[in-house]
Design a protein around this motif. Structure first.
Motif, PDB file in Angstrom:
ATOM      1  N   VAL A 207       2.035  -1.177  22.961  1.00 57.86           N
ATOM      2  CA  VAL A 207       1.357  -2.439  22.669  1.00 57.86           C
ATOM      3  C   VAL A 207       1.210  -2.650  21.173  1.00 57.86           C
ATOM      4  N   SER A 208       0.748  -1.631  20.458  1.00 57.12           N
ATOM      5  CA  SER A 208       0.484  -1.788  19.023  1.00 57.12           C
ATOM      6  C   SER A 208       1.762  -2.018  18.236  1.00 57.12           C
ATOM      7  N   THR A 209       2.872  -1.423  18.672  1.00 54.97           N
ATOM      8  CA  THR A 209       4.146  -1.623  17.976  1.00 54.97           C
ATOM      9  C   THR A 209       4.600  -3.081  18.066  1.00 54.97           C
ATOM     10  N   VAL A 210       4.482  -3.659  19.258  1.00 54.50           N
ATOM     11  CA  VAL A 210       4.870  -5.058  19.434  1.00 54.50           C
ATOM     12  C   VAL A 210       3.944  -5.967  18.631  1.00 54.50           C
ATOM     13  N   LEU A 211       2.646  -5.710  18.673  1.00 47.32           N
ATOM     14  CA  LEU A 211       1.697  -6.524  17.915  1.00 47.32           C
ATOM     15  C   LEU A 211       2.007  -6.450  16.417  1.00 47.32           C
ATOM     16  N   ALA A 212       2.307  -5.251  15.923  1.00 46.31           N
ATOM     17  CA  ALA A 212       2.618  -5.085  14.502  1.00 46.31           C
ATOM     18  C   ALA A 212       3.888  -5.834  14.126  1.00 46.31           C
TER      19      ALA A 212
END
Length: 343
Positions: A207-212
């Motif tokens: 999730v955090s990779t896509v958000l970043a």
């Protein structure tokens, strides 16, 4: 059958009632269905009780599902025509009505009808016809999560909706990205959703990779409606102990400095969320009250055109090739992130 409540423009509703029931009956006639779908889609806002009428009318939901599954063979190879896309999007627009109504949304979920839309969400073609197909399908899921309901979140967590949304958040149009991010946001706002996504390093990192990645793209092409949902997702993650520790290592610098100052000027709620987010990850413990959540993005149903690639997925469960999308599919997880879940 449910009583139809007429529009204010026609207090008696007699003529409209007759027309509506006629159109619903036409849905079960294959020769008349295309016209009926178009007319009902256009007039879906005219009657408050359209959703119950659709759900309880004999054969109506089956007819809508027939429209959906009939185009599965056209997804791969991508041979879906604009007219076929228009037709199925009209059927999806009616399902969105059912998903939006308090009396029918739980029935739609219990019947697992949203799973029939996952093959559309699993397409990757960027041609306009498929973009509209994905957007309209997202609109149905977005309607389900618009009102907080733990049962709906629990149902979605049992499917592959998060990885499907993550891919759209990476590659879709701005509007599709916005609706997909809103769906992930609503799942995160539920305690079970936050716990699920923060349970392992792999899920958090997915999730955090896509958000970043989305934040990086927004630096070049700002969009306040998309940014506010991204910030709200990050803020919710920062309320989980392990996720907060990981965010101290991987929160994009653009959210810490004044990169988006001009973009969010006048957006008081986003400014407050961003301030609290930075405060949460820079202090030992989060404090303060999360400001009220801003409303969901406007979900536009615009049946126009569409095209597809990727394998056809079965309607009775999660995508057959879901393992390639699963949270465990990331080959590398930064040590700084992984350590937070193993210590």
């Amino acid at each position: 059958m449910s009583t139809i409540i007429p529009n204010q423009s026609n207090p008696t509703g007699t003529g409209d009632n007759k027309e509506l029931h006629s159109l619903i009956l036409q849905l079960t006639n294959s020769e008349q269905r295309e016209t009926a779908l178009l007319e009902l889609s256009k007039k879906r806002e005219s009657f408050v009780e359209l959703a119950p009428v659709l759900w309880h009318s004999y054969g109506t939901i089956a007819a809508l599902l027939q429209e959906i599954v009939s185009i599965y063979p056209l997804l791969s190879p991508p041979t879906l025509s604009p007219s076929a896309s228009n037709r199925v999007c009209n059927a999806l627009a009616l399902l969105q009505c059912v998903a939006s109504h308090s009396d029918t949304k739980s029935k739609l979920m219990s019947a697992q009808i949203p799973l029939y839309l996952y093959p559309f969400l699993n397409t990757v073609s960027r041609h306009r016809p498929f973009e509209y197909l994905r957007l309209t399908s997202l609109g149905v899921i977005g309607a389900l999560v618009k009102v907080d309901d733990p049962d709906i979140v629990s149902f979605l967590l049992s499917t592959e909706i998060i990885p499907l949304c993550l891919r759209i958040m990476e590659t879709g149009s701005e509007l599709s990205k916005t609706v997909a991010t809103f769906i992930v946001q609503k799942i995160l706002l539920d305690d079970a959703g936050l716990t699920y996504i923060s349970a392992t390093a792999e899920r958090f990192y997915a999730v955090s990779t896509v958000l970043a990645s989305m934040v990086t793209k927004l630096v070049e092409t700002p969009s306040v409606r998309l940014l506010k949902h991204i910030v709200r997702c990050y803020l919710r993650l920062s309320e989980h102990t392990r996720a907060r520790e990981a965010l101290r290592q991987c929160l994009p610098e653009a959210l810490k400095d004044q990169t988006f100052a001009a973009t969010i000027r006048g957006e008081e709620s986003v400014q407050k969320w961003l301030t609290l987010l930075v405060k949460n990850i820079t202090e030992n413990e989060a404090s303060g009250v999360v400001p009220d959540e801003v409303g969901p993005p406007v979900i536009v149903i615009a049946p126009k055109t569409a095209t597809a690639s990727t394998a056809v997925l079965p309607p009775k469960g999660p995508p057959a090739n879901a393992l390639s999308l699963s949270f465990g599919g990331f080959a590398t997880t930064p040590a700084a992130v992984a350590d937070n879940w193993t210590s």
